[in-house]
Design a protein around this motif. Sequence first.
Motif: not given
Length: 102
Positions: A65-92
């Motif tokens: 997965y470390s050399t597969n572009a689609a897998d790397l994009i999926a990983i960044t999507h997971t981080v983005a979802l986690e960050f959106a949750t954290i941002a909302a919890a912190n009232h942005y």
Amino acid sequence: MQTTQTAAQPQPAPASTSSSGLVPGNTLITATPDEGRVLAVRMAQLIIKFTQPDAKVRETIRPGYSTNAADLIAITHTVALEFATIAAANHYWRPLANLPQG
């Protein structure tokens, strides 16, 4: 469609409430967006470890997965979802005075 779990299906372990659980420090509150982003990355790492607890298996599949572009994009999507949750919890990270009254 409704599914039911049988005794043969593995069930995930309950999330820990300690700092070693799926939410480090057991809080989503951070002082800055940068700290929130670091927390999001850490939470994404922990969910991978939670999903595949065998370190040898994770090490074996990492090169794929470390050399597969689609897998790397999926990983960044997971981080983005986690960050959106954290941002909302912190009232942005807005001061309370700037929050809408309601």
